[in-house]
Design an enzyme around this catalytic site. Sequence first.
Site, PDB file in Angstrom:
ATOM      1  N   GLU A   1      10.111  14.820  15.388  1.00 36.68           N
ATOM      2  CA  GLU A   1      10.529  14.479  14.487  1.00 36.68           C
ATOM      3  C   GLU A   1       9.356  15.950  13.877  1.00 36.68           C
ATOM      4  O   GLU A   1       8.682  15.744  13.970  1.00 36.68           O
ATOM      5  CB  GLU A   1      10.459  13.367  13.828  1.00 36.68           C
ATOM      6  CG  GLU A   1      10.911  13.481  12.273  1.00 36.68           C
ATOM      7  CD  GLU A   1      10.477  11.625  12.229  1.00 36.68           C
ATOM      8  OE1 GLU A   1       9.816  10.956  12.624  1.00 36.68           O
ATOM      9  OE2 GLU A   1      11.129  11.448  10.868  1.00 36.68           O
TER      10      GLU A   1
ATOM     11  N   GLU B   1      10.264   0.410   9.933  1.00 30.67           N
ATOM     12  CA  GLU B   1      11.278   2.052  10.155  1.00 30.67           C
ATOM     13  C   GLU B   1      11.133   2.880   9.737  1.00 30.67           C
ATOM     14  O   GLU B   1      10.192   3.547   9.058  1.00 30.67           O
ATOM     15  CB  GLU B   1      11.576   1.453   8.557  1.00 30.67           C
ATOM     16  CG  GLU B   1      13.325   2.091   7.794  1.00 30.67           C
ATOM     17  CD  GLU B   1      12.991   3.955   8.020  1.00 30.67           C
ATOM     18  OE1 GLU B   1      13.500   4.391   8.528  1.00 30.67           O
ATOM     19  OE2 GLU B   1      12.947   4.374   6.509  1.00 30.67           O
TER      20      GLU B   1
ATOM     21  N   LYS C   1       0.767  -1.523   0.120  1.00 27.87           N
ATOM     22  CA  LYS C   1      -0.306  -0.225   0.410  1.00 27.87           C
ATOM     23  C   LYS C   1       0.758   1.021  -0.335  1.00 27.87           C
ATOM     24  O   LYS C   1       1.747   1.300   0.794  1.00 27.87           O
ATOM     25  CB  LYS C   1      -1.132   0.664   1.099  1.00 27.87           C
ATOM     26  CG  LYS C   1      -1.684   1.813   1.482  1.00 27.87           C
ATOM     27  CD  LYS C   1      -2.811   1.655   2.640  1.00 27.87           C
ATOM     28  CE  LYS C   1      -1.656   2.283   3.589  1.00 27.87           C
ATOM     29  NZ  LYS C   1      -1.814   3.783   3.002  1.00 27.87           N
TER      30      LYS C   1
ATOM     31  N   CYS D   1      13.461  10.678   6.638  1.00 27.33           N
ATOM     32  CA  CYS D   1      13.597   9.836   7.793  1.00 27.33           C
ATOM     33  C   CYS D   1      14.855   9.695   9.012  1.00 27.33           C
ATOM     34  O   CYS D   1      15.038   9.801   9.442  1.00 27.33           O
ATOM     35  CB  CYS D   1      12.578   8.647   7.867  1.00 27.33           C
ATOM     36  SG  CYS D   1      13.980   7.509   7.219  1.00 27.33           S
TER      37      CYS D   1
ATOM     38  N   GLY E   1       7.380   4.230   8.066  1.00 28.08           N
ATOM     39  CA  GLY E   1       6.572   5.652   8.269  1.00 28.08           C
ATOM     40  C   GLY E   1       6.879   5.771   9.786  1.00 28.08           C
ATOM     41  O   GLY E   1       8.302   5.967  10.449  1.00 28.08           O
ATOM     42  N   SER E   2       5.467   6.905  10.323  1.00 28.48           N
ATOM     43  CA  SER E   2       5.810   7.048  11.563  1.00 28.48           C
ATOM     44  C   SER E   2       6.084   6.441  12.386  1.00 28.48           C
ATOM     45  O   SER E   2       4.968   4.900  12.951  1.00 28.48           O
ATOM     46  CB  SER E   2       4.898   8.705  12.434  1.00 28.48           C
ATOM     47  OG  SER E   2       3.224   7.602  12.080  1.00 28.48           O
ATOM     48  N   THR E   3       6.697   6.616  13.808  1.00 30.10           N
ATOM     49  CA  THR E   3       6.698   6.273  15.224  1.00 30.10           C
ATOM     50  C   THR E   3       5.185   5.429  15.434  1.00 30.10           C
ATOM     51  O   THR E   3       5.152   4.668  16.038  1.00 30.10           O
ATOM     52  CB  THR E   3       7.153   6.691  15.891  1.00 30.10           C
ATOM     53  OG1 THR E   3       9.068   7.042  15.683  1.00 30.10           O
ATOM     54  CG2 THR E   3       8.279   5.901  17.477  1.00 30.10           C
ATOM     55  N   GLU E   4       4.637   6.858  15.014  1.00 32.25           N
ATOM     56  CA  GLU E   4       3.782   6.645  16.367  1.00 32.25           C
ATOM     57  C   GLU E   4       2.879   5.177  15.489  1.00 32.25           C
ATOM     58  O   GLU E   4       2.118   3.992  16.231  1.00 32.25           O
ATOM     59  CB  GLU E   4       2.657   7.520  16.038  1.00 32.25           C
ATOM     60  CG  GLU E   4       1.086   7.782  17.030  1.00 32.25           C
ATOM     61  CD  GLU E   4      -0.030   8.928  16.625  1.00 32.25           C
ATOM     62  OE1 GLU E   4       1.155   9.516  15.431  1.00 32.25           O
ATOM     63  OE2 GLU E   4      -0.841   8.714  16.647  1.00 32.25           O
TER      64      GLU E   4
ATOM     65  N   GLY F   1       4.236   2.760  13.568  1.00 30.67           N
ATOM     66  CA  GLY F   1       4.956   1.815  13.475  1.00 30.67           C
ATOM     67  C   GLY F   1       4.535   1.001  15.410  1.00 30.67           C
ATOM     68  O   GLY F   1       4.785  -0.146  15.257  1.00 30.67           O
TER      69      GLY F   1
END
Length: 778
Positions: free
Chosen positions: A390, A263, A190, A297, A241-244, A246
């Site tokens: 970030e 990542e 996606k 990133c 993508g974002s840590t949140e 992830g």
Amino acid sequence: MTIKEIFETMDYGPAPESAGDALAWIVDQGSRFGHFIDGAFTEPGEGFDSRNPASGEVLATLTQATQGDVDAAVAAARAAQPGWEALGGPGRARHLYALARLLQKHARLFAVLETLDNGKPIRESRDIDVPLAQRHFYYHAGMAQLMDTELPGQQAHGVCGQIIPWNFPLLMLAWKVAPALATGNCVVLKPAEWTSLTALLFADICRQAGLPKGVVNIVTGDGAVGERIVKADVDKIAFTGSTEVGRRIRQATAGRGIALTLELGGKSPYVVFEDADIDSAVEGLVDAIWFNQGQVCCAGSRLLVQEGIAEEFHTRLKARMDKLRIGDPLDKCIDVGAIVDPEQLRRIESLVAGAEGTVYRANCDLPEGCFYPPTLITGLSAASPLMQEEIFGPVLVSTTFRTPAEAVDLANNTRYGLAASVWSENINTALDVAPQLAAGVIWVNGTNMFDAAAGFGGLRESGFGREGGWEGLRAYTRATGEARPLTPVEPFSGDAAEPQPVDRTAKLYIGGKQARPDGGYARNVYDTAGALIGQAPIANRKDIRNAVEAARGAGGWARATAHNRAQVLYYIGENLSARAAEFAAGIDRQTGGSGGAAEVAACVDRLFTWAAWADKFDGAVRAVPLRGVALAMNEPCGVIGALCADEAPLLGLVSLMGPAIAMGNRVVLVASEPFPLAALEFTQVLETSDVPGGVVNILTGSHAELAPTLAAHLDVDAVWSFSSTDLAQVIERGAAGNLKRTWVNDGLARDWTGPEGAGRAFLEQATEVKTVWVPYGA
Ligand code: NAI
């Protein structure tokens, strides 16, 4: 007018790249796109517009994938996978090579489409994104060719769900798709909702290349579609993508027995020492933070500059910022393009609006629309949110340091650990500091260098897993072989209340010392005849915390030489060997079996094996296409918490301790639950073998009660479980807090008591690859 005057006043004229072919391709497809499932585009359904962020114009309409679409894509991948894997490495290599060739052939179309969709300068999509994507397919065509001989005993996971962000749409697709296909997986990918067009063009290329149906499936839509993929019947999820998000994916996949690589974000330090080549470092910074409008990133978004040159450096930096050209991304003279979407622009604006420091905005013409000027913020405290969070935009924060040690402290003062740059003309300074930085990728006198041959990925809350290189390839494979189900082992029971005779008070082993359990409780341990043979302390959360603290404090072990670590392991083996008969008898009594002697012999053998590996699992130099080297260094993970196998009381413990400490980790081991005594006796062997206090900590107690604390502890870097209690869900869920690595499924699936128990998988789990790029140049 003199030549000098011409040079001083001359400005770049516009040099726009034509959008014609890319727009024509969109029109050819009907300007409305469905998904690419089982080798064909589906009818467009309800969806959303995809816009050019530089102009706001609608480029195409995309379809939001329904549950049915995701199911169909997964089913197509599932059906195609056995045939794809059976093609064999060389067969798959031909297809990857064909994809690489077509990417090359249509390079200009891809570059223009990417710039239209994402807003990045054409210079970057043309010279960086698209060539790197091609390189990834060429490199992995080679990997497919070699896989059968180079990765024996490994096979594809099966179906991989892949979710990618909007900052490098085609390149992230290449990073995900190429290794997955090379190793025999089929994918459901996606793209991000703001930037799906190059993924759809790639689908078109797959058709042209004659890729078998169902090998690559692409579904479009927003985060809800991503969630559907995560929940689907897939064997691996690969996410960037974002840590949140992830973290949410880590929780959603917990306990399902599927592989995961994440990542995530970063706040990467860019460290400039006094003896750096200042102009080079300023120019490097342009690439570090204004490349792709800072939406990278691994952007060098935190400048740390040594005090003595700070003023001079900032002056030159501001002068350079003022010269950056912002505008139409299709113009070949443009340095800084559009922000990907007005929503992202608002995010950047709101983060900077609250800045407490001094904000310098580049003195350049800012076009109307979705643009943000290159910005420098100074005078922030280390704890300021802008120093820690970030921003994901063209905003650099800066602070100063005095000594190398302070630079390292500041650089590592973040929850992330993705990348770092070090600038110094002194090789000693640069190569001394680089390994001390907590990051997966380090650039010496450079920045943002990427290549398919070099692993890329982070530590801490920047995620886990590597993309690129052999390490990235292995992440798309799992061991072949039959699963060996682990059946829970019950302790023997009896009714004696006190040991006869009571020879020792049961203690835990923490920080190199015998320690009473915090709760003060112990449980009786009986032999098969019901006779009481000892007591085992019942550790609680506090004991876990004490053990982790002791392990954290023993960081010197990671810096001990590999030779030194080997010596300690040999010494443990020797001392165990000297007491082999006594340990064997103890094990037989505890387990009621007769395999004690063989188990002790296997322990000694493994200790020697891990001692042998300590100075041989030493990394590699990657053949990246630049004058220089990329070092793939195998670094210890840090503190590993491990729940040991129940069935073999000593071998279960030694098999996890050995590889972990050989690679420089410190361990908190929770011993076999039914048979804890052998581990407690083994502490005497450790005490006489020069193991520094805190390197090995041994607890006994309930696996189910201790695992959640170990998994959630923020100072633990990885958790392994070989327990016969099913702890996968609890460990993987708990690990979401600091996104620590876990190893709970793979280890259980194979027979660790056989040769695999001393195999490479243990070394790989005990290390993180740190890639250090060292370009040459006098
Ligand atoms: P995001 O993490 O929300 O989106 C990345 C991808 O995940 C997209 O394809 C999105 O549709 C998908 N996604 C979103 N929610 C999901 C869920 N619950 N389950 C599965 N998939 C889901 O990132 P977003 O919102 O685009 O950007 C927000 C911030 O994230 C940025 O400002 C930046 O700080 C960071 N970010 C970091 C990236 C990196 O490479 N490290 C890339 C993109 C964003």
